[in-house]
Design an enzyme around this catalytic site. Structure first.
Site, mmCIF file in Angstrom:
data_model
loop_
_atom_site.group_PDB
_atom_site.id
_atom_site.type_symbol
_atom_site.label_atom_id
_atom_site.label_comp_id
_atom_site.label_asym_id
_atom_site.label_seq_id
_atom_site.Cartn_x
_atom_site.Cartn_y
_atom_site.Cartn_z
ATOM 1 N N PHE A 126 0.855 -1.187 0.000
ATOM 2 C CA PHE A 126 0.000 0.000 0.000
ATOM 3 C C PHE A 126 0.896 1.245 0.000
ATOM 4 O O PHE A 126 1.824 1.340 0.809
ATOM 5 C CB PHE A 126 -0.889 -0.022 1.247
ATOM 6 C CG PHE A 126 -1.990 0.994 1.235
ATOM 7 C CD1 PHE A 126 -3.179 0.742 0.559
ATOM 8 C CD2 PHE A 126 -1.847 2.204 1.880
ATOM 9 C CE1 PHE A 126 -4.205 1.674 0.546
ATOM 10 C CE2 PHE A 126 -2.871 3.152 1.868
ATOM 11 C CZ PHE A 126 -4.050 2.876 1.199
ATOM 12 N N ASP A 197 1.474 -5.467 8.277
ATOM 13 C CA ASP A 197 0.335 -4.557 8.135
ATOM 14 C C ASP A 197 -0.892 -5.438 7.934
ATOM 15 O O ASP A 197 -0.952 -6.228 6.980
ATOM 16 C CB ASP A 197 0.546 -3.620 6.941
ATOM 17 C CG ASP A 197 -0.584 -2.597 6.810
ATOM 18 O OD1 ASP A 197 -1.703 -2.879 7.281
ATOM 19 O OD2 ASP A 197 -0.342 -1.526 6.210
ATOM 20 N N TYR A 222 -11.302 0.727 10.448
ATOM 21 C CA TYR A 222 -12.432 1.253 9.659
ATOM 22 C C TYR A 222 -12.756 0.397 8.442
ATOM 23 O O TYR A 222 -13.746 0.626 7.788
ATOM 24 C CB TYR A 222 -12.176 2.703 9.233
ATOM 25 C CG TYR A 222 -10.871 2.915 8.484
ATOM 26 C CD1 TYR A 222 -10.782 2.629 7.130
ATOM 27 C CD2 TYR A 222 -9.740 3.400 9.139
ATOM 28 C CE1 TYR A 222 -9.585 2.810 6.453
ATOM 29 C CE2 TYR A 222 -8.549 3.584 8.473
ATOM 30 C CZ TYR A 222 -8.479 3.289 7.123
ATOM 31 O OH TYR A 222 -7.289 3.463 6.446
ATOM 32 N N LYS A 223 -11.921 -0.585 8.131
ATOM 33 C CA LYS A 223 -12.227 -1.471 6.996
ATOM 34 C C LYS A 223 -13.114 -2.616 7.489
ATOM 35 O O LYS A 223 -14.279 -2.404 7.770
ATOM 36 C CB LYS A 223 -10.924 -1.955 6.362
ATOM 37 C CG LYS A 223 -10.213 -0.819 5.608
ATOM 38 C CD LYS A 223 -8.844 -1.197 5.089
ATOM 39 C CE LYS A 223 -8.247 -0.004 4.332
ATOM 40 N NZ LYS A 223 -6.796 -0.042 4.250
ATOM 41 N N ARG A 371 -12.333 -4.115 -7.622
ATOM 42 C CA ARG A 371 -12.259 -4.861 -6.355
ATOM 43 C C ARG A 371 -13.650 -5.084 -5.780
ATOM 44 O O ARG A 371 -14.471 -4.165 -5.728
ATOM 45 C CB ARG A 371 -11.468 -4.065 -5.297
ATOM 46 C CG ARG A 371 -10.015 -3.946 -5.533
ATOM 47 C CD ARG A 371 -9.284 -3.541 -4.252
ATOM 48 N NE ARG A 371 -9.913 -2.411 -3.535
ATOM 49 C CZ ARG A 371 -9.447 -1.916 -2.399
ATOM 50 N NH1 ARG A 371 -8.382 -2.452 -1.823
ATOM 51 N NH2 ARG A 371 -10.036 -0.895 -1.818
HETATM 52 C C1 LIG Z 1 -6.006 1.220 4.167
HETATM 53 C C2 LIG Z 1 -4.572 0.942 4.323
HETATM 54 C C3 LIG Z 1 -3.731 1.838 4.987
HETATM 55 C C4 LIG Z 1 -4.269 3.156 5.464
HETATM 56 O O1 LIG Z 1 -3.489 3.740 6.424
HETATM 57 P P1 LIG Z 1 -3.998 4.925 7.352
HETATM 58 O O2 LIG Z 1 -2.766 5.616 7.727
HETATM 59 O O3 LIG Z 1 -4.714 4.301 8.513
HETATM 60 O O4 LIG Z 1 -4.922 5.787 6.538
HETATM 61 C C5 LIG Z 1 -2.420 1.483 5.179
HETATM 62 N N1 LIG Z 1 -1.928 0.295 4.734
HETATM 63 C C6 LIG Z 1 -2.720 -0.584 4.071
HETATM 64 C C7 LIG Z 1 -2.177 -1.887 3.596
HETATM 65 C C8 LIG Z 1 -4.058 -0.268 3.828
HETATM 66 O O5 LIG Z 1 -4.819 -1.108 3.138
#
Ligand SMILES: *Cc1c(COP(=O)(O)O)cnc(C)c1O
Length: 412
Positions: A126, A197, A222-223, A371
């Site tokens: 990400f 992560d 939040y996911k 997705r």
């Molecule tokens: C959604 C997501 C994030 C988002 O990070 P935030 O800092 O909480 O906004 C980070 N890493 C991955 C793999 C994600 O899918």
């Protein structure tokens, strides 16, 4: 069609998790396949947040730090999230975002690994995770970031100079899942620390951080965990590292006695050290309401339904006219992926926008990924059947080609 509407109805009738749908607010006319981006709203989140705002804040005012246990929320809720990711108590806090928590942990890892200066991640990770590492590379002389898939393979890049390996367990584009146990072991054999992560794992797949001997982890709520937009992320630090790891953001909430207001910083002797500033009390309300539901289901049952929903979807996709031109970008083996299916199509953006216009909400990731997230607590097999039916309609009629492909200003 082998999989029919009747198959969907039969699967729904036998679904032990069917009751959980009633615990969420799900708008009429919408089939929501984007709970992997922002989970649906638990009904009780509304009342719990109202209670925090009206009673704890409105009436209790500042005394609620003690009387409503606001001070212990990050660890109390952290331990509850810990149960979903295989973490015994005292190792998980909920506060800040993934990006900030990753920064804290990777800094700590670099300090713990004196002499080792390489951070290894994946080019497909990400982007925010990569940006955080690149920011550290800029700040910290001698540190360099190497990416699997761009600079070499895992075996080429992980060596005696590797301080930490930072990987997302479930790939956000394809849903492909790493084998946490094997990878952690390989990384540790090379003398590096393993940072996971879990953004697409927590609430999506069973996770066993302690059992896999993970060192550190981050994730969001939040996911798949339904705690709402801006809800805080979590940070896991294995107990065996807590005496040594030091947070780079030495804020007052990580001090051993925040309300002593000492001039000098003295770290809390436990996971609380990784708190920084005032935690987001109102947001915890939504997470608590969500965890109340999560604690009534087993992760194994959630996983079984997740794989069944996605397999059902794949079966229906396979039955679509091959001339539509979809290819499957996710592993077909349910045990090798998270809780999403990604399809590739050169006109993916227009197709997703057209689908969204018909009430089927998934999302698009450039250049060509559609997705579809499968959240077992809020989805039925009949939802999946209808979603693919609508996809079939817009492809058959060519209606998708009327959708705009202009880049909007918001999220897609
Ligand atoms: C959604 C997501 C994030 C988002 O990070 P935030 O800092 O909480 O906004 C980070 N890493 C991955 C793999 C994600 O899918």
């Amino acid at each position: 069609m082998n999989s029919s509407l009747q198959t969907a109805k039969d699967l729904d009738a036998a679904d032990p998790l069917a009751w959980t749908r009633g615990e969420f607010i799900l708008p009429d006319g919408i089939i929501y396949l984007d709970g992997n981006s922002l989970g649906a709203l638990p009904k009780k989140a509304v009342t719990r947040i109202e209670q925090i705002v009206r009673e704890e804040w409105g009436q209790g005012l500042v005394s609620s730090w003690g009387t409503a246990n606001w001070l212990s929320k990050p660890t109390e809720v952290g331990d509850r999230v810990g149960k979903l990711i295989g973490a015994a108590t005292g190792q998980t806090i909920v506060a800040d975002s993934i990006s900030v928590n990753l920064f804290k942990l990777v800094c700590a890892a670099l300090e713990m690994q004196a002499g080792r200066r390489t951070l290894v991640s994946e080019a497909s990770n990400f982007p925010s995770d990569l940006y955080v590492l690149q920011g550290l590379e800029r700040l910290w002389p001698g540190v360099s970031v190497k990416l699997i898939g761009r600079d070499g393979t895992f075996d080429e890049l992980v060596d005696g100079d590797t301080a930490a390996v930072i990987l997302t367990e479930v790939d956000f584009r394809t849903g492909a899942q790493h084998d946490m146990r094997t990878v952690t072991e390989k990384v540790q054999q090379a003398g590096a620390l393993m940072v996971w992560d879990l953004a697409h794992s927590a609430g999506a797949v069973p996770v066993d951080l302690d059992g896999c001997n993970a060192d550190m982890a981050v994730g969001c709520t939040y996911k798949y965990l339904n705690a709402g937009p801006g809800a805080p992320g979590f940070l896991y630090l294995a107990k065996r590292h807590q005496h040594e790891a030091r947070t780079p953001i030495a804020g007052w909430f990580g001090h051993k006695d925040p309300f002593a207001f000492d001039v000098d910083y003295a770290p809390a002797p436990d996971i609380r050290q990784f708190l920084a500033g005032t935690p987001p009390i109102v947001s915890y309300g939504a997470l608590e309401a969500s965890l109340d539901i999560w604690e009534q289901v087993s992760m194994e049952a959630v996983r079984r339904k997740s794989i069944a929903l996605a397999d059902f979807f794949l079966d229906l996709i396979d039955q679509l006219d091959a001339s539509y031109g979809f290819t499957v970008a996710s592993p077909r083996d349910g045990n090798a992926r998270g809780s999403q299916i990604s399809l590739k199509h050169p006109n993916g953006l227009a197709i997703m926008r057209s689908l969204t216009g018909k009430g089927v909400i998934g999302d698009f990731r450039a250049p060509d990924i559609l997705r579809f997230g499968f959240t077992p607590l809020t989805l039925s097999f009949e939802n999946v059947w209808h979603a693919v039916g609508i996809l079939d309609d817009i492809m058959k009629s060519g209606e998708w080609s009327n959708a705009s492909t202009e880049r909007g200003t918001g999220a897609t």
